[in-house]
Scaffold this motif. Structure first.
Motif, PDB file in Angstrom:
ATOM      1  N   VAL A 191     -16.157 -32.126 -18.391  1.00 44.96           N
ATOM      2  CA  VAL A 191     -15.479 -33.061 -19.290  1.00 44.96           C
ATOM      3  C   VAL A 191     -13.968 -32.856 -19.240  1.00 44.96           C
ATOM      4  N   SER A 192     -13.544 -31.598 -19.225  1.00 42.24           N
ATOM      5  CA  SER A 192     -12.115 -31.296 -19.202  1.00 42.24           C
ATOM      6  C   SER A 192     -11.447 -31.852 -17.949  1.00 42.24           C
ATOM      7  N   VAL A 193     -12.066 -31.635 -16.798  1.00 41.05           N
ATOM      8  CA  VAL A 193     -11.488 -32.131 -15.544  1.00 41.05           C
ATOM      9  C   VAL A 193     -11.473 -33.655 -15.534  1.00 41.05           C
ATOM     10  N   PHE A 199      -6.414 -39.108 -17.848  1.00 37.44           N
ATOM     11  CA  PHE A 199      -5.159 -39.320 -18.575  1.00 37.44           C
ATOM     12  C   PHE A 199      -3.923 -39.020 -17.723  1.00 37.44           C
ATOM     13  N   LEU A 200      -4.064 -38.227 -16.671  1.00 36.05           N
ATOM     14  CA  LEU A 200      -2.960 -38.113 -15.726  1.00 36.05           C
ATOM     15  C   LEU A 200      -2.756 -39.433 -14.990  1.00 36.05           C
ATOM     16  N   ASN A 201      -3.840 -40.176 -14.824  1.00 35.84           N
ATOM     17  CA  ASN A 201      -3.784 -41.479 -14.168  1.00 35.84           C
ATOM     18  C   ASN A 201      -3.632 -42.631 -15.160  1.00 35.84           C
ATOM     19  N   ILE A 202      -3.342 -42.351 -16.417  1.00 40.97           N
ATOM     20  CA  ILE A 202      -3.340 -43.392 -17.440  1.00 40.97           C
ATOM     21  C   ILE A 202      -2.416 -44.542 -17.039  1.00 40.97           C
ATOM     22  N   PHE A 203      -2.964 -45.747 -17.069  1.00 39.28           N
ATOM     23  CA  PHE A 203      -2.203 -46.925 -16.654  1.00 39.28           C
ATOM     24  C   PHE A 203      -2.468 -48.128 -17.560  1.00 39.28           C
ATOM     25  N   VAL A 251      -3.587 -29.295 -11.303  1.00 39.66           N
ATOM     26  CA  VAL A 251      -4.138 -29.158 -12.655  1.00 39.66           C
ATOM     27  C   VAL A 251      -5.649 -28.948 -12.602  1.00 39.66           C
ATOM     28  N   ALA A 252      -6.337 -29.706 -11.753  1.00 40.34           N
ATOM     29  CA  ALA A 252      -7.793 -29.555 -11.641  1.00 40.34           C
ATOM     30  C   ALA A 252      -8.156 -28.161 -11.121  1.00 40.34           C
ATOM     31  N   LEU A 253      -7.391 -27.647 -10.162  1.00 40.00           N
ATOM     32  CA  LEU A 253      -7.649 -26.306  -9.630  1.00 40.00           C
ATOM     33  C   LEU A 253      -7.487 -25.249 -10.715  1.00 40.00           C
TER      34      LEU A 253
END
Length: 263
Positions: A191-193, A199-203, A251-253
């Motif tokens: 869920v976190s990833v 939200f990093l891709n929020i557009f 961030v995912a790593l």
């Protein structure tokens, strides 16, 4: 992706798409330009704030709703699940239009506040309130996904574990922190990833609700990249896209390293 990466190292503009022989190789100049661009850096800050506010809120509320639906509500459980998940499949354009209407200076939100003697703000014209509305819209749209994933994780926990904990005298609160949360660690990682990448891709939310304004207060990296492409800065927009990709990967790593199950 390979073509886009190559394009990001050139000076290509939209007018060069029909005549690519006018394009020159510029190396990392586009990346250097982006990293010193005040608007891009502001969009990076905005995106980081979206992640900082939206991810914990979405995961926290989604987890609480999953707990309630898993153990608290028995009647009409399917109806409640569908109602919570409904925003996920709601057309975002229609939702944004309704939100814009609701939060105009003369809209229903301010009308409701006026009935109790409060003068409503200019929701979409004030940078702080506009940012808050984008956060609320983003959380509202994604809570259902978190709830479904956490609910699946909760239902995968063997009932015998809770029975053993009860026999040992563990309270509901103790079971939550000593049994439920540790066993949900893989689900929490997933869920976190997913939410962080989302939200990093929020557009859609900032673009449709505020168009990145006012004063760039809600412009995300994705909105900035879209604007650059619209301005004809093809190579610059491609470079911005790859910087966003690198940010998401890093961030995912980190999340996988921190939240992966311990053996």
């Amino acid at each position: 992706m390979i073509v886009a990466l190559v394009m990001s190292t050139t000076d290509m503009r939209a007018t060069d798409l029909r005549n690519p022989f006018n394009v020159n190789f510029v190396g990392l100049d586009n990346f250097t330009h982006i990293l010193t661009n005040a608007e891009f850096l502001r969009s990076v800050l905005n995106t980081g704030l979206f992640v900082l506010f939206c991810v914990p809120l979405t995961m926290g509320i989604g987890f609480v709703l999953a707990l309630i639906l898993n153990r608290g509500i028995q009647k009409l459980k399917t109806l409640f699940r569908a109602a919570i998940y409904l925003p996920v499949i709601t057309n975002i354009v229609a939702a944004a239009v309704i939100w814009q209407y609701a939060f105009t200076p003369t809209g229903p939100a301010n009308a409701a506040l006026s009935t109790i003697g409060i003068k409503g703000p200019n929701w979409l014209g004030d940078p702080g309130w506009a940012f808050a509305l984008v956060v609320i819209l983003g959380v509202w749209r994604t809570i259902g996904t978190c709830m479904v994933l956490y609910l699946a994780g909760l239902q995968a926990v063997p009932p015998e574990v809770y029975e053993a904990a009860s026999i040992d005298g563990a309270s509901r609160t103790r079971q939550l922190f000593s049994v439920t949360l540790p066993l949900l660690r893989p689900t929490t990682l997933l869920v976190s990833v997913l939410m962080t990448v989302s939200f990093l891709n929020i557009f859609e939310e900032p673009f449709l609700l505020t168009n990145g304004g006012p004063l760039g207060a809600t412009r995300s990296i994705a909105v900035w990249v879209y604007e650059q492409f619209g301005f004809g800065n093809t190579a610059v927009s491609m470079a911005g896209s790859f910087l966003l990709l690198l940010l998401i990967g890093v961030v995912a790593l980190i999340q996988f390293r921190v939240l992966r199950p311990k053996h």
